[in-house]
Design a protein around this motif. Structure first.
Motif, PDB file in Angstrom:
ATOM      1  N   ALA A  14     -40.601   8.567 -35.040  1.00  0.00           N
ATOM      2  CA  ALA A  14     -41.421   8.435 -33.836  1.00  0.00           C
ATOM      3  C   ALA A  14     -40.803   9.179 -32.655  1.00  0.00           C
ATOM      4  CB  ALA A  14     -41.598   6.953 -33.483  1.00  0.00           C
ATOM      5  N   ARG A  15     -39.498   9.062 -32.489  1.00  0.00           N
ATOM      6  CA  ARG A  15     -38.838   9.773 -31.389  1.00  0.00           C
ATOM      7  C   ARG A  15     -38.976  11.278 -31.555  1.00  0.00           C
ATOM      8  NH1 ARG A  15     -34.547   5.859 -32.585  1.00  0.00           N
ATOM      9  NH2 ARG A  15     -34.738   4.104 -31.135  1.00  0.00           N
ATOM     10  N   THR A  16     -38.889  11.752 -32.790  1.00  0.00           N
ATOM     11  CA  THR A  16     -39.054  13.181 -33.053  1.00  0.00           C
ATOM     12  C   THR A  16     -40.461  13.633 -32.681  1.00  0.00           C
ATOM     13  OG1 THR A  16     -37.427  13.152 -34.848  1.00  0.00           O
ATOM     14  CG2 THR A  16     -39.037  14.944 -34.864  1.00  0.00           C
ATOM     15  N   LEU A  17     -41.462  12.859 -33.072  1.00  0.00           N
ATOM     16  CA  LEU A  17     -42.847  13.219 -32.768  1.00  0.00           C
ATOM     17  C   LEU A  17     -43.127  13.130 -31.276  1.00  0.00           C
ATOM     18  CD1 LEU A  17     -44.777  11.473 -35.700  1.00  0.00           C
ATOM     19  CD2 LEU A  17     -43.762  13.763 -35.598  1.00  0.00           C
ATOM     20  N   GLU A  18     -42.572  12.136 -30.610  1.00  0.00           N
ATOM     21  CA  GLU A  18     -42.753  12.004 -29.166  1.00  0.00           C
ATOM     22  C   GLU A  18     -42.157  13.185 -28.424  1.00  0.00           C
ATOM     23  OE1 GLU A  18     -42.711   7.098 -29.234  1.00  0.00           O
ATOM     24  OE2 GLU A  18     -40.921   8.222 -28.669  1.00  0.00           O
ATOM     25  N   ALA A  19     -40.983  13.627 -28.870  1.00  0.00           N
ATOM     26  CA  ALA A  19     -40.350  14.784 -28.242  1.00  0.00           C
ATOM     27  C   ALA A  19     -41.181  16.040 -28.472  1.00  0.00           C
ATOM     28  CB  ALA A  19     -38.943  14.971 -28.798  1.00  0.00           C
ATOM     29  N   ALA A  20     -41.741  16.172 -29.675  1.00  0.00           N
ATOM     30  CA  ALA A  20     -42.583  17.338 -29.972  1.00  0.00           C
ATOM     31  C   ALA A  20     -43.815  17.342 -29.084  1.00  0.00           C
ATOM     32  CB  ALA A  20     -42.990  17.329 -31.441  1.00  0.00           C
ATOM     33  N   ALA A  21     -44.434  16.188 -28.908  1.00  0.00           N
ATOM     34  CA  ALA A  21     -45.629  16.097 -28.061  1.00  0.00           C
ATOM     35  C   ALA A  21     -45.297  16.401 -26.607  1.00  0.00           C
ATOM     36  CB  ALA A  21     -46.251  14.708 -28.175  1.00  0.00           C
ATOM     37  N   ALA A  22     -44.162  15.910 -26.155  1.00  0.00           N
ATOM     38  CA  ALA A  22     -43.774  16.114 -24.760  1.00  0.00           C
ATOM     39  C   ALA A  22     -43.452  17.570 -24.460  1.00  0.00           C
ATOM     40  CB  ALA A  22     -42.570  15.235 -24.421  1.00  0.00           C
ATOM     41  N   GLY A  23     -43.083  18.332 -25.474  1.00  0.00           N
ATOM     42  CA  GLY A  23     -42.690  19.719 -25.252  1.00  0.00           C
ATOM     43  C   GLY A  23     -43.829  20.717 -25.320  1.00  0.00           C
ATOM     44  N   ALA A  24     -45.055  20.252 -25.545  1.00  0.00           N
ATOM     45  CA  ALA A  24     -46.208  21.154 -25.645  1.00  0.00           C
ATOM     46  C   ALA A  24     -47.109  20.987 -24.426  1.00  0.00           C
ATOM     47  CB  ALA A  24     -46.984  20.882 -26.922  1.00  0.00           C
ATOM     48  N   ALA A  25     -47.814  22.063 -24.071  1.00  0.00           N
ATOM     49  CA  ALA A  25     -48.525  22.093 -22.789  1.00  0.00           C
ATOM     50  C   ALA A  25     -50.005  21.732 -22.866  1.00  0.00           C
ATOM     51  CB  ALA A  25     -48.377  23.481 -22.155  1.00  0.00           C
ATOM     52  N   THR A  26     -50.643  21.936 -24.014  1.00  0.00           N
ATOM     53  CA  THR A  26     -52.088  21.708 -24.113  1.00  0.00           C
ATOM     54  C   THR A  26     -52.377  20.719 -25.233  1.00  0.00           C
ATOM     55  OG1 THR A  26     -52.466  23.466 -25.750  1.00  0.00           O
ATOM     56  CG2 THR A  26     -52.486  24.099 -23.399  1.00  0.00           C
ATOM     57  N   PRO A  27     -53.567  20.102 -25.218  1.00  0.00           N
ATOM     58  CA  PRO A  27     -53.901  19.151 -26.287  1.00  0.00           C
ATOM     59  C   PRO A  27     -53.779  19.752 -27.677  1.00  0.00           C
ATOM     60  CG  PRO A  27     -55.440  18.897 -24.480  1.00  0.00           C
ATOM     61  CD  PRO A  27     -54.595  20.087 -24.151  1.00  0.00           C
ATOM     62  N   ALA A  28     -54.290  20.974 -27.875  1.00  0.00           N
ATOM     63  CA  ALA A  28     -54.220  21.600 -29.193  1.00  0.00           C
ATOM     64  C   ALA A  28     -52.776  21.899 -29.586  1.00  0.00           C
ATOM     65  CB  ALA A  28     -55.045  22.884 -29.219  1.00  0.00           C
ATOM     66  N   SER A  29     -51.986  22.381 -28.637  1.00  0.00           N
ATOM     67  CA  SER A  29     -50.594  22.699 -28.964  1.00  0.00           C
ATOM     68  C   SER A  29     -49.789  21.431 -29.213  1.00  0.00           C
ATOM     69  CB  SER A  29     -49.952  23.526 -27.843  1.00  0.00           C
ATOM     70  OG  SER A  29     -49.875  22.793 -26.639  1.00  0.00           O
ATOM     71  N   ARG A  30     -50.132  20.339 -28.535  1.00  0.00           N
ATOM     72  CA  ARG A  30     -49.441  19.075 -28.801  1.00  0.00           C
ATOM     73  C   ARG A  30     -49.758  18.577 -30.208  1.00  0.00           C
ATOM     74  NH1 ARG A  30     -49.652  18.468 -23.245  1.00  0.00           N
ATOM     75  NH2 ARG A  30     -51.841  17.859 -23.138  1.00  0.00           N
ATOM     76  N   LEU A  31     -51.013  18.705 -30.601  1.00  0.00           N
ATOM     77  CA  LEU A  31     -51.388  18.299 -31.955  1.00  0.00           C
ATOM     78  C   LEU A  31     -50.645  19.128 -32.996  1.00  0.00           C
ATOM     79  CD1 LEU A  31     -53.106  16.542 -33.742  1.00  0.00           C
ATOM     80  CD2 LEU A  31     -55.005  18.123 -33.429  1.00  0.00           C
ATOM     81  N   ARG A  32     -50.607  20.443 -32.789  1.00  0.00           N
ATOM     82  CA  ARG A  32     -49.863  21.309 -33.711  1.00  0.00           C
ATOM     83  C   ARG A  32     -48.385  20.932 -33.738  1.00  0.00           C
ATOM     84  NH1 ARG A  32     -52.973  25.374 -31.019  1.00  0.00           N
ATOM     85  NH2 ARG A  32     -54.582  26.262 -32.394  1.00  0.00           N
TER      86      ARG A  32
END
Length: 203
Positions: free
Chosen positions: A75-93
Motif C-alpha cells: 500500500a505504501r508503494t502504491l500510495e507513493a506511486a500515486a503521489a508522484g504522478a500529475a494527472t488522473p491517467a498517469s496516476r492510474l498508470r
C-alpha cells in the motif's frame, strides 16, 4: 503506543515479536509461505519452540501477521506511486506499474499477501485496494461507490491475473512479453475510463 510509554517488559516483547517476524519473513522470501517453519524460526531466535508460542499461537497467526505487513508495504508503494504522478491517467498508470514491480521484486511476499488465505483476512488488505479504487474513480469510473468498486475489482482481477501468470512462469515459451502484455492491459484500462469521461453519464 509510543515506545517510551511502554514498560520494560512490553518493550522487550515488541522487539522480540519484530525479530520473530523478521526471521519468519526471511524464510517466506526465500521459499514461499509454505517454507515457513516455526521450529526453524525458533532456532534462528535461539529460543525453544514452546517459547515461540508465547508470542504467536501458531503458524497461521504468524503468516497472517506477515501478510498484513506485506499488504501495508504494498500500500505504501502504491500510495507513493500515486503521489508522484500529475494527472488522473498517469496516476492510474503509475499505480498499476508499481503494483507489478512490487510483485516481481518480492514474489513470495506477493503470493502471501495476494494469493493465500492469510492475505485475504490480513490487516491492511483493504488499504492497497483503496489506492486502486481511488485512482480508478479519479480517472473516470462511474460516479457512485458501487460502480467504482465493481470497475476497480474487475480491472484489479485482470492485472492480478497477469502478474500471477508471469510469476508462475506460465508465459514462458508463448513468445509473449509479459511486461508488454501488462502495459497493454493498463492502457486498455486507461482508455476505457477516458471513454467514460468523454461519453458522459448514460441516460
Amino acid at each position: 503506543m509510543p515506545e517510551q510509554q511502554l514498560t520494560r517488559r512490553d518493550r522487550y516483547r515488541r522487539r522480540t515479536v519484530a525479530e520473530i517476524k523478521e526471521a519468519a519473513m526471511a524464510q517466506v522470501r526465500s521459499g514461499g509461505p509454505e517454507a515457513l517453519s516455526l521450529a526453524a524460526v525458533a532456532r534462528t531466535m535461539a529460543m525453544s519452540a514452546p517459547a515461540l508460542y508465547r508470542y504467536f499461537a501458531g503458524r497461521d497467526e504468524l503468516l497472517a501477521e506477515l501478510a498484513g505487513d506485506a499488504h501495508l508495504a504494498l500500500a505504501r508503494t502504491l500510495e507513493a506511486a500515486a503521489a508522484g504522478a500529475a494527472t488522473p491517467a498517469s496516476r492510474l498508470r503509475a499505480v498499476a506499474i508499481a503494483y507489478r514491480e512490487w510483485a516481481l521484486a518480492q514474489p513470495h511476499a506477493y503470493r502471501l499477501a495476494c494469493e493465500s488465505p492469510h492475505g485475504c483476512v490480513a490487516s491492511g488488505a483493504q488499504r492497497s485496494m483503496n489506492v486502486l479504487l481511488d485512482v480508478v474513480a479519479e480517472a473516470g469510473a462511474p460516479p457512485d461507490a458501487a460502480g467504482v468498486r465493481h470497475f476497480g475489482l474487475v480491472w484489479w482481477s485482470r492485472l492480478h491475473g497477469l502478474i500471477s501468470l508471469e510469476l508462475g512462469q506460465h508465459t514462458v515459451g508463448t513468445g509473449i512479453d509479459p511486461g508488454l502484455l501488462y502495459r497493454s492491459e493498463v492502457e486498455t484500462m486507461v482508455d476505457s475510463l477516458r471513454h467514460r469521461v468523454t461519453a458522459g453519464p448514460r441516460r
